[in-house]
Structure formats: C-alpha cells, structure tokens
Write an enzyme that holds these catalytic residues in place. Structure first.
Site, PDB file in Angstrom:
ATOM      1  CB  SER A  64     -21.880  10.173  -2.685  1.00 31.31           C
ATOM      2  OG  SER A  64     -22.935  10.166  -3.597  1.00 31.31           O
ATOM      3  CE  LYS A  67     -24.911   7.792  -2.688  1.00 29.37           C
ATOM      4  NZ  LYS A  67     -24.518   7.795  -4.113  1.00 29.37           N
ATOM      5  CE1 TYR A 187     -28.516   8.806  -2.177  1.00 24.84           C
ATOM      6  CE2 TYR A 187     -29.861  10.228  -3.548  1.00 24.84           C
ATOM      7  CZ  TYR A 187     -28.659   9.596  -3.292  1.00 24.84           C
ATOM      8  OH  TYR A 187     -27.591   9.778  -4.139  1.00 24.84           O
ATOM      9  CE1 TYR A 239     -20.993   6.541  -6.389  1.00 24.31           C
ATOM     10  CE2 TYR A 239     -19.551   8.445  -6.411  1.00 24.31           C
ATOM     11  CZ  TYR A 239     -20.607   7.758  -5.872  1.00 24.31           C
ATOM     12  OH  TYR A 239     -21.263   8.268  -4.819  1.00 24.31           O
ATOM     13  CB  VAL A 257     -21.288  15.504  -6.662  1.00 28.15           C
ATOM     14  CG1 VAL A 257     -21.229  14.230  -7.480  1.00 28.15           C
ATOM     15  CG2 VAL A 257     -22.624  15.651  -5.971  1.00 28.15           C
TER      16      VAL A 257
HETATM   17  O1  DON Z   1     -27.948  11.541  -5.951  1.00 26.91           O
HETATM   18  C1  DON Z   1     -27.514  12.563  -6.448  1.00 26.91           C
HETATM   19  O2  DON Z   1     -27.716  12.850  -7.600  1.00 26.91           O
HETATM   20  C2  DON Z   1     -26.657  13.505  -5.671  1.00 26.91           C
HETATM   21  N1  DON Z   1     -27.093  13.758  -4.372  1.00 26.91           N
HETATM   22  C3  DON Z   1     -25.203  13.087  -5.819  1.00 26.91           C
HETATM   23  C4  DON Z   1     -24.641  12.219  -4.770  1.00 26.91           C
HETATM   24  C5  DON Z   1     -23.161  12.048  -4.973  1.00 26.91           C
HETATM   25  O3  DON Z   1     -22.364  12.712  -4.358  1.00 26.91           O
HETATM   26  C6  DON Z   1     -22.705  11.070  -6.013  1.00 26.91           C
HETATM   27  N2  DON Z   1     -21.330  11.115  -6.168  1.00 26.91           N
HETATM   28  N3  DON Z   1     -20.287  11.349  -6.172  1.00 26.91           N
END
Ligand code: DON
Length: 303
Positions: A64, A67, A187, A239, A257
């Site tokens: 993320s 983003k 994405y 978040y 993550v």
């Molecule tokens: O969208 C997803 O499920 C993963 N690619 C998680 C992205 C992410 O890192 C969310 N948070 N911390």
C-alpha cells in the site's frame, strides 16, 4: 545531531525484539515466506544526505505504500478534479472494507483505503499508461530501476476477490471510467512493486521539499499539493490506526502490508522503516516502534 548514530541505536534497541510480536502477512504465499526477523531503516534529508541501518538494502513488497505515489501522479494529472470521486476523511474501518462504500454510493472515503486506490488507478488508466507511469515515476525519484515481483502480482490477482468486489461495486455506481479488469490490473501490480528502505526514503523526499524532486530542481507537486498529501498521510495513511500513529509518532506516514512504513517530516527529511511482522491493522509492529524511537531520540515531530 548525528542521525547515523540515532539509526544505529534504534536498530540495536529493536534487534532483541525481532520476530517477537506481530505476524507476517499471510494472505498470499509469496508474502508469508518472508522471514519476520528483519529490520531496516533509512533517512534522506531535504538537502540530500542519506543515512541507513540494519536491513536497509533488502528489497520488499511495497504494497500500500504504492498508493502514495499513484495518488501523487493522479494529483499531477488531474489537479483538484481528482476530489470529485475521492474523499479526504479517515475511514475508521479496515483498509479493505466494503460496508462504507455502499453507504457512500461508490465514493471512497480517502485515496489510501483500497477503494480509494482503485479510484486513483482508474484515473491513471484514463490519463496515461497506468502502471508504467508509476514505475517510471518511482525509478526517477529513487534513481534506480524499479520493478515488480511477478509472483506477488499473480497471487494478488488470484486472491484479490475483495478488491474485485470493491471495483465492481464502484463500477455499479458509475464511479469508474474504465473496465474493472484494467483498473484491477494496475492495482494488483502496483502492490507488487519491490523496493528497499533506501530507495523508498529517497523516493518520498519530495514531500519533505515542498513538492520538489529529490535530486532535481523540478516540481513533482506544487507546495500546496505536497502539504495536502502529507495531511492525508497523517489522517489516513495507516488506516484505522491513523489516530494511534498521530498520537504515538506524530509524523505523516504511509504503511503497507509488506511491513514498510514511509514517514515525512516536512522541510527536514523523509524516512522508511521496514520489518515484516504486522499488528492487527496491517501496520509493521517494529516499524511503528522504530518511528516512535526516532521521534523520541531526535525530538523531531510535526507537533
Ligand atoms: O489490497 C490488498 O489486499 C493488498 N495488496 C494489501 C495492500 C496493503 O498494503 C494494505 N495495507 N496496509
């Protein structure tokens, strides 16, 4: 102040805690295999000095954190029109929540929850080459050729049912311009971008330089836009833990993550910490501890 000593101290302090708390993301095998006992930290100052310690050269999945950079590109391409389809409020919900999106008729709360990042990806497909633009941007900012972990990208696509649901939901409210498949493609692949702490600290320095490129005199964003990205990071970048981060760390942050967290101290420096074990909100446990120690040991904070 000797920043190198501060970073080495943090690495030494956290070493006994490696692998003790939290859990490596396990929703796809390629992430679950990453050993938890790793920690890296890197700083780049607004003036261009770099400092790093621990596993600062080990590549990891930025997830993320991507983003932040896709949002920057969309703000460049669209200016204020971007905010017609994306809000600027903290969600208070998990990053992949569907519930809020239904109540708010397909307009995501902010660009850092998954729905918001999908809306941003949609704009990037409309305005340019989508993923290629993100990779070229990160390569320019970091000064290194940045690429993707194909195994992670394929697993993201194979298991991304919830993201597909979010994108379809937005499409049903007529809030995506492009095909759901094209938006998801960008994405899933942006989440699979691989970088290390040094590269990410360098890439984020424009946010500590009023929007100016880390190594050039060109503007990545206007001063006002850079301030807005920092505001969004502070209120929405971690978040449903954004309040806790503001309370304990007090820096604009964006987490992923993969265990990375990018943080900014406007006009001074950008930094990246990485340790793969996560807490329940999906933020790196030792990454957050490291940022707390950095702020405590340097006295640097936006407050
Ligand atoms: O969208 C997803 O499920 C993963 N690619 C998680 C992205 C992410 O890192 C969310 N948070 N911390």
């Amino acid at each position: 102040m000797n920043i190198q000593e501060v970073l080495d101290d943090i690495t030494a302090t956290l070493r006994p805690e490696l692998g003790q708390a939290g859990k490596v993301a396990d929703y796809i095998p390629a992430l679950a295999r990453v050993p938890a006992e790793q920690f890296g930290i890197a700083v780049r100052t607004a003036k261009g000095q770099e400092y790093a310690s621990g596993d600062c050269d080990v590549p990891f999945s930025i997830q993320s954190i991507s983003k932040l950079f896709s949002l920057t590109l969309a703000m460049r391409a669209m200016g204020d029109d971007l905010w017609k389809r994306i809000g600027r409020e903290p969600s208070g919900n998990p990053f992949n929540s569907l519930v809020q999106l239904e109540r708010e008729e397909g307009v995501p709360r902010n660009p850092f929850i998954n729905a918001g990042a999908l809306a941003v990806a949609d704009r990037l497909v409309t305005c340019g080459d989508g993923l290629d633009d993100i990779l070229a941007f990160l390569s320019s900012l970091s000064g290194d050729a940045i690429g993707i972990d194909e195994e992670v990208a394929e697993s993201e696509a194979a298991t991304g049912f919830r993201n597909a649901a979010l994108a379809n939901f937005m499409k049903s409210f007529d809030k995506l311009d492009n095909d759901v498949a094209a938006v998801l493609h960008v994405y899933f692949r942006q989440c699979a971008i691989v970088m290390n702490c040094r590269q990410l600290a360098r890439a984020a320095t424009y946010l500590a330089r009023d929007g100016v490129h880390p190594r050039q005199k060109t503007a990545v964003l206007s001063d006002r836009q850079a301030r807005r990205v920092n505001a969004l990071m502070l209120t929405c970048g971690t978040y449903d833990a954004a309040g806790e981060f503001a309370f304990r760390v007090g820096l604009p942050c964006k987490s992923g993550v993969g265990g990375g967290i990018v943080a900014v101290l406007p006009d001074k420096l950008s930094l990246c910490v990485w340790s793969p074990a996560l807490d329940e909100s999906g933020n790196s446990v030792l990454g957050m501890r490291a940022l707390e120690l950095f702020v405590a040991n340097t006295g640097m904070s936006v407050f």
